[in-house]
Motif scaffolding. Structure first.
Motif, short mmCIF file in Angstrom:
data_model
loop_
_atom_site.label_atom_id
_atom_site.label_comp_id
_atom_site.label_asym_id
_atom_site.label_seq_id
_atom_site.Cartn_x
_atom_site.Cartn_y
_atom_site.Cartn_z
N ASN A 139 0.87 -1.18 0.00
CA ASN A 139 0.00 0.00 0.00
C ASN A 139 0.90 1.22 0.00
O ASN A 139 2.09 1.12 0.29
N ALA A 140 0.34 2.38 -0.32
CA ALA A 140 1.18 3.55 -0.50
C ALA A 140 1.91 3.94 0.78
O ALA A 140 3.10 4.28 0.75
N ILE A 141 1.23 3.89 1.93
CA ILE A 141 1.87 4.27 3.18
C ILE A 141 2.97 3.29 3.55
O ILE A 141 4.12 3.66 3.76
N GLY A 142 2.63 2.01 3.65
CA GLY A 142 3.60 1.00 4.07
C GLY A 142 4.75 0.86 3.10
O GLY A 142 5.91 0.70 3.51
N THR A 143 4.47 0.91 1.80
CA THR A 143 5.52 0.73 0.80
C THR A 143 6.41 1.97 0.73
O THR A 143 7.62 1.85 0.53
N ALA A 144 5.84 3.17 0.93
CA ALA A 144 6.68 4.38 0.99
C ALA A 144 7.62 4.33 2.18
O ALA A 144 8.76 4.82 2.11
N LEU A 145 7.19 3.73 3.29
CA LEU A 145 8.07 3.59 4.45
C LEU A 145 9.27 2.71 4.14
O LEU A 145 10.37 2.95 4.64
N VAL A 146 9.06 1.68 3.33
CA VAL A 146 10.16 0.80 2.96
C VAL A 146 11.02 1.42 1.87
O VAL A 146 12.25 1.46 1.95
N ALA A 147 10.37 1.92 0.81
CA ALA A 147 11.10 2.45 -0.35
C ALA A 147 11.72 3.81 -0.06
O ALA A 147 12.64 4.24 -0.77
N ARG A 148 11.23 4.53 0.98
CA ARG A 148 11.73 5.86 1.34
C ARG A 148 11.59 6.84 0.17
O ARG A 148 12.42 7.74 0.00
N SER A 149 10.56 6.68 -0.63
CA SER A 149 10.32 7.61 -1.74
C SER A 149 8.82 7.71 -1.98
O SER A 149 8.06 6.82 -1.59
N PRO A 150 8.37 8.80 -2.63
CA PRO A 150 6.95 8.95 -2.91
C PRO A 150 6.46 7.85 -3.84
O PRO A 150 7.16 7.44 -4.77
N ALA A 184 -5.36 -2.98 -8.21
CA ALA A 184 -4.79 -4.30 -7.94
C ALA A 184 -3.29 -4.29 -7.74
O ALA A 184 -2.68 -5.35 -7.57
N GLU A 185 -2.65 -3.13 -7.72
CA GLU A 185 -1.27 -3.07 -7.24
C GLU A 185 -1.21 -3.34 -5.74
O GLU A 185 -0.17 -3.76 -5.24
N HIS A 186 -2.32 -3.08 -5.03
CA HIS A 186 -2.40 -3.48 -3.62
C HIS A 186 -2.35 -5.01 -3.58
O HIS A 186 -3.02 -5.69 -4.36
N TYR A 187 -1.58 -5.55 -2.66
CA TYR A 187 -1.44 -7.01 -2.59
C TYR A 187 -2.71 -7.67 -2.06
O TYR A 187 -3.09 -8.75 -2.51
N VAL A 188 -3.38 -7.04 -1.11
CA VAL A 188 -4.58 -7.61 -0.51
C VAL A 188 -5.79 -7.18 -1.33
O VAL A 188 -6.00 -6.00 -1.60
N ARG A 189 -6.60 -8.16 -1.73
CA ARG A 189 -7.72 -7.89 -2.65
C ARG A 189 -8.73 -6.90 -2.09
O ARG A 189 -9.35 -6.16 -2.84
#
Length: 420
Positions: free
Chosen positions: A144-155, A161-166
């Motif tokens: 998700n945008a919040i969680g993945t931005a925390l990992v990727a450290r970028s906007p 369906a890019e979200h992993y959970v349906r």
């Protein structure tokens, strides 16, 4: 080295509904181990791989952990984000309401601290469990945008369906990380979320722009605080005599006496009154001042460091520990400094500016940027780093502590030398 790359999900001119259908087909193919009918963006593909390694169920509707009221208030106070809240609300809430979105602010640990905007969308978010106090890290709710931005450290923008959970496929989210300009620490993530039908290619750029305004506000506030400390520091140093400096709690130097001018000194984690040791200066005594520290440098305890430990086991808290006969010092690293030191630890014979540029950016021509960053690193960390080529000093033992999974080494990094 501070340039942000915007990971928008919907290229300009793309039909959203058609793109959503393609993404749904890609999602199904990926979960069933079939060849993907269309390539995924690298940042999404990397996140899905993390979800598979975690064994996260894409059909899971289990509620993510939620803080109680007292815990939420404590996280809000500790986050460092409250000071930026007026700028963020002023820049995003009216737009969120008009565009059928909600503005969400999460801390560096993924906890949703504030949520404002469209009442109808807030009700939809309630049904999803996307509420204040919830843990919205990837580990809890998938890509998700919040969680993945925390990992990727970028906007990043995450669509359908890019979200992993349906359960999240009916959503579109755009998020940008917000950093503390005083020390580069990640404070949290600013997000705009809404129904997938409201997706727009420019949303991410807007979120990123407002986040930068908030960082600029924090920077202006810090400069004012440093000026106040400077007014107090000058008469203090006049009475002290000898080599000394006054720095704020983040190491920014308000004033110095008997020393070459320097903007900032790297202070050890958990600094307190008493004696400490700094790699760039040797031993010093530490006395508290209102808003900072008085550091008196001593003539002894200047033995060079003999051992360096680079700890990258934590995905969000890389640390450097420097030890020698005079003492031990631990400092939390910024993402970029962690990348540079990791590359140098992997190449003990050293790297030229062009080689280090290729290692970090995939482009050997960004040598001016590399030299500027290495100059800052060498000033901050004293005798542990050499030049021509850039390297750890030959007489320093270097230990790297890595996580068991190589993919978990600095997961925010896109540097070819680390991801390759």
């Amino acid at each position: 080295m501070g340039q942000r790359d915007l990971e928008a999900a919907l290229p300009a001119g793309t039909d959203p509904r058609r793109h959503a259908r393609v993404l749904a087909q890609v999602h199904e193919a990926a979960l069933n181990g079939r060849a993907l009918p269309s390539p995924l963006r690298p940042v999404i593909g990397a996140s899905w791989q993390r979800m598979r390694r975690l064994g996260l169920d894409p059909d899971s509707r289990a509620a993510a952990p939620v803080l109680n009221f007292e815990q939420l208030e404590a996280r809000r106070r500790a986050s460092g984000l409250a000071e930026a809240l007026p700028v963020l609300r002023g820049g995003l809430i009216s737009l969120a309401e008009q565009a059928a979105h909600i503005m969400v602010i999460a801390d560096a640990g993924g906890a949703v601290l504030w949520r404002d905007g469209s009442a109808a969308v807030r009700r939809r978010a309630d049904a999803l469990g996307f509420v204040e106090g919830v843990d919205w890290q990837e580990e809890s709710v998938g890509t998700n945008a919040i969680g993945t931005a925390l990992v990727a450290r970028s906007p990043i923008q995450v669509y359908s369906a890019e979200h992993y959970v349906r359960a999240q496929h009916s959503w579109t989210c755009a998020a940008a990380p917000l950093h503390d300009p005083r020390d580069g620490r990640l404070l949290g993530v600013v997000d705009l979320s809404g129904p997938a039908s409201t997706v727009h290619a420019t949303t991410l750029a807007l979120v990123d722009a407002v986040t930068r305004l908030a960082e600029a506000h924090l920077r202006t506030t810090h400069h004012a605080e440093l000026e106040r400390l400077r007014g107090f520091a000058v008469p203090v140093l006049a009475k002290v005599g000898g080599r000394a400096m006054v720095a704020d709690e983040h190491g920014w130097v308000a004033a110095a006496a008997g020393l070459a001018p320097v903007d900032r000194v790297a202070l050890p984690t958990g600094l307190g009154p008493g004696r400490t040791w700094l790699p760039a200066y040797g031993g010093c005594s530490v006395e508290p001042l209102p808003g900072g520290w008085l550091l008196r440098l001593t003539e002894h305890d200047t033995a060079p460091p003999t051992r360096v430990v680079l700890d990258v086991r934590s995905p969000r808290r890389p640390e450097l520990t420097v030890a020698g006969a005079a003492g031990t010092w631990t400092h939390r690293l910024s993402p970029r400094h962690a990348e540079v030191l990791y590359v140098l630890a992997s190449h003990r014979d050293g790297r030229s500016a062009s080689e280090l540029s290729a290692d970090l950016f995939g482009d050997a021509g960004r040598t001016v940027t590399v030299r500027a960053e290495m100059s800052r690193l060498r000033r901050r960390f004293g005798g542990i780093l050499g030049a021509q080529p850039y390297r750890f000093a030959d007489d320093v033992e270097v230990v790297v502590r890595r996580p068991p999974d190589s993919e978990a080494v600095l997961p925010h990094s896109l540097a070819p030398a680390i991801r390759g």
